[in-house]
Design a protein around this motif. Structure first.
Motif, mmCIF file in Angstrom:
data_model
loop_
_atom_site.group_PDB
_atom_site.id
_atom_site.type_symbol
_atom_site.label_atom_id
_atom_site.label_comp_id
_atom_site.label_asym_id
_atom_site.label_seq_id
_atom_site.Cartn_x
_atom_site.Cartn_y
_atom_site.Cartn_z
ATOM 1 N N VAL A 173 0.841 -1.198 0.000
ATOM 2 C CA VAL A 173 0.000 0.000 0.000
ATOM 3 C C VAL A 173 0.873 1.242 0.000
ATOM 4 C CG1 VAL A 173 -1.940 -1.110 1.196
ATOM 5 C CG2 VAL A 173 -0.153 0.032 2.545
ATOM 6 N N HIS A 174 0.347 2.308 -0.609
ATOM 7 C CA HIS A 174 0.927 3.639 -0.435
ATOM 8 C C HIS A 174 0.430 4.158 0.913
ATOM 9 C CE1 HIS A 174 2.759 4.108 -4.349
ATOM 10 N NE2 HIS A 174 1.629 3.838 -4.971
ATOM 11 N N ALA A 175 1.331 4.331 1.864
ATOM 12 C CA ALA A 175 0.964 4.773 3.214
ATOM 13 C C ALA A 175 1.362 6.235 3.382
ATOM 14 C CB ALA A 175 1.648 3.909 4.269
ATOM 15 N N VAL A 176 0.370 7.105 3.475
ATOM 16 C CA VAL A 176 0.593 8.555 3.545
ATOM 17 C C VAL A 176 0.410 9.023 4.985
ATOM 18 C CG1 VAL A 176 -0.218 10.800 2.718
ATOM 19 C CG2 VAL A 176 -0.228 8.820 1.189
ATOM 20 N N ALA A 177 1.371 9.797 5.483
ATOM 21 C CA ALA A 177 1.294 10.252 6.877
ATOM 22 C C ALA A 177 1.884 11.648 7.013
ATOM 23 C CB ALA A 177 2.029 9.290 7.805
ATOM 24 N N GLY A 178 1.067 12.570 7.530
ATOM 25 C CA GLY A 178 1.530 13.908 7.865
ATOM 26 C C GLY A 178 1.264 14.157 9.333
ATOM 27 N N ILE A 179 1.851 13.319 10.193
ATOM 28 C CA ILE A 179 1.622 13.379 11.639
ATOM 29 C C ILE A 179 2.956 13.502 12.363
ATOM 30 C CG2 ILE A 179 -0.534 12.086 11.527
ATOM 31 C CD1 ILE A 179 1.003 9.573 12.318
ATOM 32 N N GLY A 180 2.902 13.696 13.675
ATOM 33 C CA GLY A 180 4.113 13.945 14.441
ATOM 34 C C GLY A 180 5.074 12.776 14.475
ATOM 35 N N ASN A 181 4.553 11.540 14.470
ATOM 36 C CA ASN A 181 5.412 10.358 14.482
ATOM 37 C C ASN A 181 4.895 9.374 13.435
ATOM 38 O OD1 ASN A 181 7.022 8.160 14.997
ATOM 39 N ND2 ASN A 181 6.475 7.945 17.144
ATOM 40 N N PRO A 182 5.233 9.597 12.160
ATOM 41 C CA PRO A 182 4.674 8.752 11.098
ATOM 42 C C PRO A 182 5.066 7.290 11.204
ATOM 43 C CG PRO A 182 6.417 10.171 10.244
ATOM 44 C CD PRO A 182 6.124 10.645 11.627
ATOM 45 N N GLN A 183 6.225 7.003 11.796
ATOM 46 C CA GLN A 183 6.664 5.613 11.881
ATOM 47 C C GLN A 183 5.677 4.770 12.676
ATOM 48 O OE1 GLN A 183 9.284 4.331 10.150
ATOM 49 N NE2 GLN A 183 8.400 2.380 10.817
ATOM 50 N N ARG A 184 4.984 5.393 13.639
ATOM 51 C CA ARG A 184 3.996 4.636 14.413
ATOM 52 C C ARG A 184 2.873 4.129 13.511
ATOM 53 N NH1 ARG A 184 2.127 8.394 17.840
ATOM 54 N NH2 ARG A 184 3.860 8.097 19.279
ATOM 55 N N PHE A 185 2.469 4.943 12.546
ATOM 56 C CA PHE A 185 1.435 4.532 11.604
ATOM 57 C C PHE A 185 1.933 3.384 10.731
ATOM 58 C CE2 PHE A 185 -0.619 5.428 7.325
ATOM 59 C CZ PHE A 185 -1.828 4.827 7.645
ATOM 60 N N PHE A 186 3.157 3.494 10.239
ATOM 61 C CA PHE A 186 3.697 2.448 9.389
ATOM 62 C C PHE A 186 3.851 1.133 10.160
ATOM 63 C CE2 PHE A 186 5.994 6.304 7.495
ATOM 64 C CZ PHE A 186 4.892 6.634 6.721
ATOM 65 N N ASP A 187 4.261 1.228 11.420
ATOM 66 C CA ASP A 187 4.380 0.023 12.248
ATOM 67 C C ASP A 187 3.016 -0.637 12.464
ATOM 68 O OD1 ASP A 187 7.086 0.465 12.428
ATOM 69 O OD2 ASP A 187 7.032 1.275 14.468
ATOM 70 N N THR A 188 1.987 0.209 12.645
ATOM 71 C CA THR A 188 0.637 -0.336 12.819
ATOM 72 C C THR A 188 0.187 -1.082 11.572
ATOM 73 O OG1 THR A 188 0.035 1.436 14.370
ATOM 74 C CG2 THR A 188 -1.769 0.259 13.292
ATOM 75 N N LEU A 189 0.491 -0.527 10.400
ATOM 76 C CA LEU A 189 0.144 -1.204 9.150
ATOM 77 C C LEU A 189 0.874 -2.544 9.041
ATOM 78 C CD1 LEU A 189 0.201 1.794 6.630
ATOM 79 C CD2 LEU A 189 -1.794 0.740 7.716
ATOM 80 N N ALA A 190 2.131 -2.560 9.458
ATOM 81 C CA ALA A 190 2.894 -3.807 9.407
ATOM 82 C C ALA A 190 2.282 -4.854 10.322
ATOM 83 C CB ALA A 190 4.353 -3.547 9.783
ATOM 84 N N ARG A 191 1.766 -4.422 11.479
ATOM 85 C CA ARG A 191 1.130 -5.376 12.394
ATOM 86 C C ARG A 191 -0.184 -5.894 11.817
ATOM 87 N NH1 ARG A 191 3.350 -1.914 16.263
ATOM 88 N NH2 ARG A 191 1.443 -0.669 16.376
ATOM 89 N N LEU A 192 -0.770 -5.150 10.885
ATOM 90 C CA LEU A 192 -1.949 -5.636 10.170
ATOM 91 C C LEU A 192 -1.551 -6.510 8.983
ATOM 92 C CD1 LEU A 192 -4.173 -2.413 10.138
ATOM 93 C CD2 LEU A 192 -4.557 -4.488 11.478
ATOM 94 N N ASN A 193 -0.265 -6.824 8.912
ATOM 95 C CA ASN A 193 0.295 -7.666 7.852
ATOM 96 C C ASN A 193 0.171 -7.012 6.481
ATOM 97 O OD1 ASN A 193 1.735 -9.965 7.100
ATOM 98 N ND2 ASN A 193 -0.123 -11.082 6.519
ATOM 99 N N LEU A 194 0.341 -5.692 6.460
ATOM 100 C CA LEU A 194 0.407 -4.954 5.209
ATOM 101 C C LEU A 194 1.854 -4.533 4.963
ATOM 102 C CD1 LEU A 194 -2.759 -2.701 5.572
ATOM 103 C CD2 LEU A 194 -2.581 -4.955 4.522
ATOM 104 N N ALA A 195 2.160 -4.211 3.723
ATOM 105 C CA ALA A 195 3.515 -3.792 3.359
ATOM 106 C C ALA A 195 3.471 -2.336 2.915
ATOM 107 C CB ALA A 195 4.066 -4.682 2.247
ATOM 108 N N PRO A 196 3.683 -1.397 3.839
ATOM 109 C CA PRO A 196 3.539 0.022 3.490
ATOM 110 C C PRO A 196 4.727 0.569 2.700
ATOM 111 C CG PRO A 196 4.199 -0.203 5.786
ATOM 112 C CD PRO A 196 3.977 -1.594 5.273
ATOM 113 N N GLN A 197 4.419 1.338 1.675
ATOM 114 C CA GLN A 197 5.412 2.155 0.999
ATOM 115 C C GLN A 197 5.249 3.563 1.554
ATOM 116 O OE1 GLN A 197 5.725 1.817 -3.276
ATOM 117 N NE2 GLN A 197 6.416 3.937 -3.494
ATOM 118 N N PRO A 198 6.144 4.008 2.457
ATOM 119 C CA PRO A 198 5.919 5.245 3.207
ATOM 120 C C PRO A 198 6.002 6.502 2.341
ATOM 121 C CG PRO A 198 7.537 3.829 4.285
ATOM 122 C CD PRO A 198 7.357 3.305 2.903
ATOM 123 N N HIS A 199 5.101 7.435 2.633
ATOM 124 C CA HIS A 199 5.139 8.778 2.052
ATOM 125 C C HIS A 199 4.965 9.740 3.225
ATOM 126 C CE1 HIS A 199 4.793 7.185 -2.058
ATOM 127 N NE2 HIS A 199 3.923 6.327 -1.545
#
Length: 346
Positions: free
Chosen positions: A244-270
């Motif tokens: 997935v294209h994972a888009v994040a404009g938040i204070g700690n974007p890595q937390r969002f990407f880690d959450t996606l990984a725990r959902l067994n998704l493969a984020p492409q970070p933006h």
């Protein structure tokens, strides 16, 4: 500040880079100014309100998970019968007037991303103004019986009855220094003065003690929703293993990407700066993959979102022992403020 500049500072504060210690004289000046400002405002300019005020904030720069905590607090207090109001500075908002009360007709540009997210998640009264006292008075006049001040720990003009500091357990206090040498807005000793410390453990496998008596909290995914029309979808709406294209404009974007990984998704970070004003051009990706984002970012993308763009709604799951402790603290105010769920004698 650009993404590269922000990353450089974060790397220095949390990665142990030594070059920031050349700025120690500026940190000393920052501490002195902060101490004098706080003492002056608390002594001469702080305004108390006739209803309980709970401030939720943090000591460090960047995201710690305050907004989900605010939403959890609103939901809890509403179940107890309180009419809850949320005070927000409304960072980046361009409201037609201030104080500005968020409504169903409000746009993210008018209200700001976090206030609009809170209103959509809870339906409670949300008022924004850089003058938090004015916003708080507006909410009291509308009948609110308890107020939450979002990111209000260092905004001392607004009097408070309960203080809650939210910490990121994964990042901790960085190098332990105040700005600009470190990420702290106030010295670590400030934690000894707050009523509650909530430690966000989301990015950790186990629980880490970050402060004495801290309550543990994790952000857990609840559901997806379509950015365009807010339609809710189950978590399996995005198949396990999807890129997935994972888009994040938040204070700690890595937390969002880690959450996606725990959902067994493969984020492409933006990654974009916190509170970034998104445009359709930000989504011109070279590969065709599902687009996902945070609920905070979604409120700024609804007007140009494509029907298949999804946002992840998360909830703050806080240690069960926290809630009776909070209720007891509110009840203890009744002797001086006559606090009741229905707001009598306020």
């Amino acid at each position: 500040m650009s993404n590269d500049q922000e990353a450089r500072w974060l790397d220095a504060w949390y990665g142990g880079k030594r070059w920031v210690f050349w700025l120690l004289p500026l940190e000393g000046l920052f501490r002195v100014i902060s101490f004098v400002r706080r003492a002056f405002i608390r002594r001469f300019r702080q305004k108390k309100l006739p209803v309980p005020v709970i401030v939720v904030g943090n000591l460090s720069v960047g995201g710690t998970g305050k907004t989900p905590v605010i939403i959890a607090l609103v939901n809890h207090l509403q179940t107890r019968g309180f009419k809850v109001g949320v005070v927000s500075r409304g960072y980046g908002s361009r409201a037609p007037e201030y104080p500005y009360v968020v409504t169903a007709a409000s746009s993210a540009e008018q209200a700001g991303d976090e206030p609009l997210s809170i209103w959509r998640a809870t339906g409670c009264a949300v008022c924004i103004d850089a003058n938090r006292v004015a916003a708080a008075r507006t909410l009291v006049q509308s009948g609110c019986t308890v107020l939450l001040s979002d990111d209000g720990l260092q905004h001392y003009r607004l009097g408070r009855d309960i203080e809650i500091a939210v910490l990121d357990a994964a990042r901790g206090m960085g190098n332990g220094h105040c700005l600009p040498v470190g990420p702290l807005r106030e010295a670590q000793a400030r934690l000894q003065e707050v009523d509650f410390v909530v430690a966000n453990q989301t990015q950790l496998d186990g629980e880490v003690a970050v402060a004495p008596g801290a309550y543990h909290m994790r952000l857990q995914p609840r559901h997806w929703f379509r950015v365009k029309n807010l339609e809710r979808l189950a978590l399996d709406a995005v198949p396990s293993g999807s890129r997935v294209h994972a888009v994040a404009g938040i204070g700690n974007p890595q937390r969002f990407f880690d959450t996606l990984a725990r959902l067994n998704l493969a984020p492409q970070p933006h990654i974009y700066p916190d509170h970034h004003a998104f445009t359709a051009a930000n989504f011109s990706f070279n590969t065709r993959l599902p687009v996902v984002m945070t609920s905070k970012d979604a409120v700024k993308c609804q007007s140009f979102a494509k029907p298949d763009w999804l946002a992840l709604e998360v909830e703050a799951v806080i240690d069960k022992k926290f809630w009776p402790a909070l209720d007891a603290a509110l009840s203890a105010l009744s002797g001086s403020q006559q606090v009741t769920a229905k707001g009598s004698n306020l």
